[in-house]
Design an enzyme around this catalytic site. Structure first.
Site: not given
Ligand code: ASP
Length: 341
Positions: A26, A105-106, A72
């Site tokens: 993200t 973040t995932d 991710s």
């Molecule tokens: N929602 C996720 C992020 O915060 C997507 C990911 O993990 O790439 O990046």
């Protein structure tokens, strides 16, 4: 997947040099309007992320490399192993003070813990992401990135293991978890506490990580390694059957991690799964679907051929088991690794 590129900004000063490795997420994403907070598109280059925060130039010189540019939750072994290889490569260069990794973040906690075990340097390694796309109102990525570099160039950050910097907090890779689906305060360490805080250009540390990491780890990777032993996670619930364990074993799992109920308790189905795993010399780790507390070794572990995950959640227990299985298949030796890392 984009091939790795290396570029260096032209500003030559007496500042430290930080290597920024971009992987996507993200923090590297765009929406069509500033209020779009989901269904956005990942794809901004790491060079653009650095350029969007001109204040970074007062902290360090930058080199950057695009290791991947994806969400991710699509990261697999190939990217994980290449990322580890690139981190070790750059940290071995004397001019590099630290590495910052921009990441979704995932699965950030999984990559961070993996690197915590395989990085062969005590230089700072900081993972950073964002909960809102770069185009959003109040995007959190730019300040998180600034803070990540503040931490990476701070002398007190040496030897603390891999860290995550999000929302003013410095969190240890060993303990950090994603605890919210959308909020900017998504990364938490409820039980052990944060390592420290970062505000403006100041870093304050409160804690050290007690578990083995980085230069003290015995789990470093052979650079030629192309894959890791497959390990599945089976999630327990009331009335769960044995078929998920059977499916994992049939698919060739070398290890199973139980996201068990409560204190890693074994239902009859889980006991049957553990015994089937034992018959195939497949390691079986008891973790918990509960987000706080430890699953400690039990007298019954020898009987059911189990390893207790200690305070690792299932996804992190899976990371450790995969690396540990490269060294040993012995249950007691694996338990000793879970006790130490
Ligand atoms: N929602 C996720 C992020 O915060 C997507 C990911 O993990 O790439 O990046």
């Amino acid at each position: 997947m984009s091939s790795a590129q290396l570029t260096q900004n032209p500003i030559e000063t007496g500042l430290p040099t930080v290597m920024v490795l971009g992987t996507g997420g993200t923090i590297a994403s765009s929406g069509s309007v500033a209020t779009q907070l989901s269904d956005y598109t990942v794809g901004q280059g790491v060079d653009a992320l650095i350029a969007a925060v001109p204040e970074l130039q007062s902290l360090a010189k930058f080199k950057y490399e695009q290791v991947s540019n994806i969400v991710s939750y699509q990261i697999g072994d190939e990217i994980l192993l290449r990322l580890a290889q690139r981190v070790n490569h750059w940290l071995a260069q004397p001019e590099i003070t630290g590495v910052v990794i921009t990441h979704g973040t995932d699965t950030l906690e999984e990559t961070a813990y993996f690197l915590n075990l395989v990085v062969q340097s005590d230089k700072p390694v900081v993972l950073v992401g964002a909960m809102r796309p770069a185009t959003a109102i109040s995007a959190d990525g730019p300040l998180n990135l600034f803070h990540a570099v503040v931490v990476a160039v701070n002398k007190q950050s040496v030897g603390r293991g891999v860290m995550v910097v999000m929302n003013d907090r410095i969190l240890a890779a060993r303990y950090v978890m994603k605890g919210h689906t959308t909020g900017v305060d998504a990364f938490i360490v409820p039980e052990q506490g944060v390592l420290g805080v970062v505000s403006d250009r100041d870093v304050q540390y409160f804690n050290q990580t007690s578990r083995v990491h980085t230069i003290h780890s015995a789990l470093h990777l052979d650079p030629a390694l192309k894959s890791l032993p497959p390990v599945d996670i089976v999630y327990e619930f009331q009335g769960a059957g044995v078929h998920m364990y059977e499916a994992a074993l049939q698919a060739g799992a070398k290890g199973i991690v139980l996201a068990g109920m409560g204190n890693g308790n074994l239902s009859d189905a889980a006991r049957a799964g553990a015994m089937q795993a034992a018959a195939k010399q497949v390691a079986f780790v008891r973790s918990s679907r509960v987000s706080q507390g430890s699953v400690r070794p039990s007298k019954k572990d020898a009987e059911f051929n189990c390893i207790a995950a200690q305070s690792l959640n299932p996804q992190k227990a899976r990371i450790l088991l995969r690396l540990a299985l490269l060294k040993t298949q012995d249950r007691e030796a694996l338990q000793a690794i879970f006790n130490a890392y």
